[in-house]
Design an enzyme around this catalytic site. Structure first.
Site, mmCIF file in Angstrom:
data_model
loop_
_atom_site.group_PDB
_atom_site.id
_atom_site.type_symbol
_atom_site.label_atom_id
_atom_site.label_comp_id
_atom_site.label_asym_id
_atom_site.label_seq_id
_atom_site.Cartn_x
_atom_site.Cartn_y
_atom_site.Cartn_z
ATOM 1 N N PRO A 121 5.107 1.290 55.970
ATOM 2 C CA PRO A 121 5.834 1.289 54.692
ATOM 3 C C PRO A 121 5.999 2.688 54.111
ATOM 4 O O PRO A 121 5.175 3.582 54.338
ATOM 5 C CB PRO A 121 4.933 0.461 53.766
ATOM 6 C CG PRO A 121 3.843 -0.113 54.625
ATOM 7 C CD PRO A 121 3.736 0.779 55.814
ATOM 8 N N THR A 134 1.214 -0.328 44.534
ATOM 9 C CA THR A 134 -0.047 -1.088 44.636
ATOM 10 C C THR A 134 -1.126 -0.267 43.924
ATOM 11 O O THR A 134 -0.813 0.625 43.149
ATOM 12 C CB THR A 134 -0.445 -1.262 46.119
ATOM 13 O OG1 THR A 134 -0.671 0.052 46.664
ATOM 14 C CG2 THR A 134 0.627 -1.982 46.924
ATOM 15 N N GLU A 135 -2.370 -0.515 44.259
ATOM 16 C CA GLU A 135 -3.454 0.308 43.690
ATOM 17 C C GLU A 135 -3.623 1.623 44.464
ATOM 18 O O GLU A 135 -4.516 2.420 44.175
ATOM 19 C CB GLU A 135 -4.771 -0.488 43.704
ATOM 20 C CG GLU A 135 -4.741 -1.673 42.765
ATOM 21 C CD GLU A 135 -6.018 -2.514 42.808
ATOM 22 O OE1 GLU A 135 -7.037 -2.070 43.384
ATOM 23 O OE2 GLU A 135 -5.982 -3.632 42.271
ATOM 24 N N PHE A 136 -2.786 1.804 45.465
ATOM 25 C CA PHE A 136 -2.900 2.961 46.370
ATOM 26 C C PHE A 136 -3.009 4.297 45.622
ATOM 27 O O PHE A 136 -3.914 5.096 45.875
ATOM 28 C CB PHE A 136 -1.682 2.959 47.308
ATOM 29 C CG PHE A 136 -1.632 4.097 48.278
ATOM 30 C CD1 PHE A 136 -2.287 4.017 49.499
ATOM 31 C CD2 PHE A 136 -0.921 5.253 47.982
ATOM 32 C CE1 PHE A 136 -2.231 5.080 50.410
ATOM 33 C CE2 PHE A 136 -0.865 6.315 48.877
ATOM 34 C CZ PHE A 136 -1.522 6.220 50.093
ATOM 35 N N VAL A 184 4.931 1.997 48.179
ATOM 36 C CA VAL A 184 4.725 0.617 47.711
ATOM 37 C C VAL A 184 3.862 0.686 46.448
ATOM 38 O O VAL A 184 2.818 1.346 46.444
ATOM 39 C CB VAL A 184 3.965 -0.230 48.761
ATOM 40 C CG1 VAL A 184 4.012 -1.710 48.383
ATOM 41 C CG2 VAL A 184 4.518 -0.014 50.166
ATOM 42 N N TYR A 228 -4.588 12.598 55.066
ATOM 43 C CA TYR A 228 -4.082 11.215 55.031
ATOM 44 C C TYR A 228 -2.997 11.037 56.099
ATOM 45 O O TYR A 228 -3.029 10.066 56.872
ATOM 46 C CB TYR A 228 -3.542 10.864 53.637
ATOM 47 C CG TYR A 228 -2.940 9.471 53.599
ATOM 48 C CD1 TYR A 228 -3.765 8.348 53.694
ATOM 49 C CD2 TYR A 228 -1.561 9.281 53.536
ATOM 50 C CE1 TYR A 228 -3.214 7.055 53.703
ATOM 51 C CE2 TYR A 228 -1.009 8.006 53.544
ATOM 52 C CZ TYR A 228 -1.848 6.898 53.626
ATOM 53 O OH TYR A 228 -1.312 5.626 53.649
ATOM 54 N N ASN A 244 -5.224 -3.594 57.850
ATOM 55 C CA ASN A 244 -4.547 -3.087 56.652
ATOM 56 C C ASN A 244 -5.426 -2.208 55.775
ATOM 57 O O ASN A 244 -4.928 -1.312 55.095
ATOM 58 C CB ASN A 244 -4.042 -4.311 55.856
ATOM 59 C CG ASN A 244 -3.645 -3.963 54.439
ATOM 60 O OD1 ASN A 244 -2.605 -3.351 54.218
ATOM 61 N ND2 ASN A 244 -4.487 -4.324 53.470
ATOM 62 N N THR A 280 -8.135 -7.556 49.057
ATOM 63 C CA THR A 280 -8.450 -7.665 47.626
ATOM 64 C C THR A 280 -7.319 -7.170 46.730
ATOM 65 O O THR A 280 -7.357 -7.394 45.519
ATOM 66 C CB THR A 280 -9.731 -6.881 47.277
ATOM 67 O OG1 THR A 280 -9.548 -5.516 47.687
ATOM 68 C CG2 THR A 280 -10.964 -7.466 47.938
HETATM 69 P P1 NDP Z 1 -4.524 -0.894 47.771
HETATM 70 O O1 NDP Z 1 -5.356 0.217 47.239
HETATM 71 O O2 NDP Z 1 -3.867 -1.807 46.804
HETATM 72 O O3 NDP Z 1 -5.359 -1.765 48.814
HETATM 73 C C1 NDP Z 1 -6.244 -1.179 49.726
HETATM 74 C C2 NDP Z 1 -7.111 -2.262 50.341
HETATM 75 O O4 NDP Z 1 -7.961 -1.654 51.322
HETATM 76 C C3 NDP Z 1 -7.994 -2.937 49.315
HETATM 77 O O5 NDP Z 1 -8.021 -4.324 49.532
HETATM 78 C C4 NDP Z 1 -9.370 -2.346 49.582
HETATM 79 O O6 NDP Z 1 -10.395 -3.318 49.338
HETATM 80 C C5 NDP Z 1 -9.295 -2.067 51.099
HETATM 81 N N1 NDP Z 1 -10.231 -1.016 51.447
HETATM 82 C C6 NDP Z 1 -10.201 0.290 51.100
HETATM 83 N N2 NDP Z 1 -11.271 0.939 51.552
HETATM 84 C C7 NDP Z 1 -12.029 0.017 52.214
HETATM 85 C C8 NDP Z 1 -13.267 0.060 52.895
HETATM 86 N N3 NDP Z 1 -13.974 1.198 52.969
HETATM 87 N N4 NDP Z 1 -13.755 -1.074 53.450
HETATM 88 C C9 NDP Z 1 -13.045 -2.227 53.358
HETATM 89 N N5 NDP Z 1 -11.875 -2.342 52.726
HETATM 90 C C10 NDP Z 1 -11.372 -1.235 52.159
HETATM 91 O O7 NDP Z 1 -3.413 -0.182 48.686
HETATM 92 P P2 NDP Z 1 -2.239 -0.762 49.612
HETATM 93 O O8 NDP Z 1 -2.172 -2.220 49.589
HETATM 94 O O9 NDP Z 1 -1.031 0.008 49.266
HETATM 95 O O10 NDP Z 1 -2.748 -0.236 51.023
HETATM 96 C C11 NDP Z 1 -2.900 -1.062 52.154
HETATM 97 C C12 NDP Z 1 -2.540 -0.266 53.399
HETATM 98 O O11 NDP Z 1 -1.183 0.141 53.317
HETATM 99 C C13 NDP Z 1 -3.353 1.018 53.578
HETATM 100 O O12 NDP Z 1 -3.669 1.163 54.941
HETATM 101 C C14 NDP Z 1 -2.387 2.110 53.138
HETATM 102 O O13 NDP Z 1 -2.679 3.330 53.738
HETATM 103 C C15 NDP Z 1 -1.088 1.525 53.603
HETATM 104 N N6 NDP Z 1 0.123 2.038 52.986
HETATM 105 C C16 NDP Z 1 0.293 1.989 51.628
HETATM 106 C C17 NDP Z 1 1.467 2.488 51.076
HETATM 107 C C18 NDP Z 1 1.710 2.546 49.602
HETATM 108 O O14 NDP Z 1 2.600 3.294 49.178
HETATM 109 N N7 NDP Z 1 0.992 1.774 48.791
HETATM 110 C C19 NDP Z 1 2.540 3.010 51.929
HETATM 111 C C20 NDP Z 1 2.228 3.030 53.326
HETATM 112 C C21 NDP Z 1 1.076 2.533 53.831
HETATM 113 P P3 NDP Z 1 -11.767 -3.025 48.585
HETATM 114 O O15 NDP Z 1 -11.539 -1.847 47.667
HETATM 115 O O16 NDP Z 1 -12.083 -4.292 47.874
HETATM 116 O O17 NDP Z 1 -12.720 -2.729 49.703
HETATM 117 C C1 8X3 Z 2 1.465 5.730 51.591
HETATM 118 C C2 8X3 Z 2 2.777 6.310 51.287
HETATM 119 O O1 8X3 Z 2 4.008 8.493 50.880
HETATM 120 O O2 8X3 Z 2 1.960 8.122 49.643
HETATM 121 O O3 8X3 Z 2 1.175 5.769 52.945
HETATM 122 O O4 8X3 Z 2 1.881 8.619 51.981
HETATM 123 S S1 8X3 Z 2 2.649 7.965 50.935
#
Ligand code: NDP
Ligand code: 8X3
Length: 251
Positions: free
Chosen positions: A181, A186-188, A184, A151, A85, A11
């Site tokens: 990664p 994103t909405e993270f 990044v 985390y 993911n 999403t």
């Molecule tokens: P986003 O918050 O943009 O996306 C997270 C996604 O995970 C959303 O689509 C969300 O969908 C889904 N999600 C979260 N919780 C649940 C749940 N309980 N059930 C089903 N789906 C879920 O973050 P990113 O795209 O950045 O993150 C994607 C992956 O990359 C993660 O594993 C993150 O840990 C990892 N990552 C991110 C980094 C960053 O800096 N952004 C760096 C390194 C790794 P919905 O809310 O609709 O369920």
């Molecule tokens: C997401 C990157 O540095 O916030 O995994 O942990 S960081």
């Protein structure tokens, strides 16, 4: 014949960007997440390029994970590529101030959710002796930073599971790999800081972070290598980021 990919967390962010690049390359898709409206919008956009099936579920809900995956229509049942993911960070508190609900969420989503989805999909891959699993780890799978305690522990677990799954599945011709990664945009961070957008935006100021598309392109590269090539472990950082704790920022 075109391959079918199953992407959790499609999403937003990395999952959504991966769905977009896969669709352009005619890979059939099962896109998953909790926010159904977003999944339906994405399905509508990508349908011009490929067949897309929407699966709405929370990866924490074990029974639903299994029933939804078992209930996939015949044409989407044979998954060739699983992108594990879905995941997030919740909070950035030192351990003595940690919120146990945040800890439960991260452990349940990032580790147990990934395992449930893998358990629901991998037996079919073993039966067909065909498949590829990409686990999305993090720099936090390799490094630890203050406040990142739980985390980082969940992502270290993903790193270990990635190695363990490869040991279990390589005999069946199944490739298992992790893409890790750094920062990044994103909405993270918005999720980590519980909707505090200003605090989230600050994370990505003063340097050029990775974009979701940067990681999606790398995932696509990994899944398009020939069958005998398994790119098992990729750490991908923004140039300004040297480690989990060292980011060169200029204001
Ligand atoms: P986003 O918050 O943009 O996306 C997270 C996604 O995970 C959303 O689509 C969300 O969908 C889904 N999600 C979260 N919780 C649940 C749940 N309980 N059930 C089903 N789906 C879920 O973050 P990113 O795209 O950045 O993150 C994607 C992956 O990359 C993660 O594993 C993150 O840990 C990892 N990552 C991110 C980094 C960053 O800096 N952004 C760096 C390194 C790794 P919905 O809310 O609709 O369920
Ligand atoms: C997401 C990157 O540095 O916030 O995994 O942990 S960081």
């Amino acid at each position: 014949m075109s391959k079918t990919a199953f992407i959790t967390g499609a999403t937003s962010g990395i999952g959504k960007a991966t769905a977009e690049i896969f669709a352009k390359n005619k890979i059939k898709l099962v896109i998953c997440g909790r926010r159904k409206e977003r999944l339906l919008d994405l399905q509508k956009t990508l349908a011009k390029d490929t067949d897309v099936h929407v699966l709405e579920f929370d990866v924490r809900d074990k029974a639903t994970v299994f029933s939804k995956i078992q209930g996939l229509p015949e044409t989407f049942r044979n998954i060739d590529i699983l992108i594990n993911n879905a995941g997030n960070a919740h909070g950035l508190d030192p351990v003595h101030k940690g919120n146990t609900e945040d800890w439960d969420a991260m452990i349940d989503i990032n580790i147990k959710g990934l395992l449930y989805v893998t358990k629901a999909i991998s037996p079919n891959m073993v039966e067909r002796k065909q498949g590829q699993i990409i686990n999305i780890g993090s720099i936090s799978a390799k490094d630890v930073y203050g406040g990142g305690n739980v985390y980082c522990a969940t992502k270290h677990a993903v790193d270990a599971l990635n190695k363990g799954m490869r040991m279990d599945l390589s005999a069946y011709g199944i490739r298992v790999a992790a893409v890790h990664p750094g920062l990044v945009d994103t909405e993270f961070s918005t999720v980590r800081f519980k909707g505090d957008v200003e605090r989230a935006d600050n994370v990505y100021k003063g340097f050029t972070p990775l974009a979701a598309q940067d990681i999606a392109e790398i995932i696509h590269f990994v899944v398009t290598r020939p069958q005998h090539v398994n790119v098992t472990d990729l750490l991908v950082l923004p140039t300004a980021q040297a480690s989990g704790t060292q980011i060169h920022k200029e204001f």
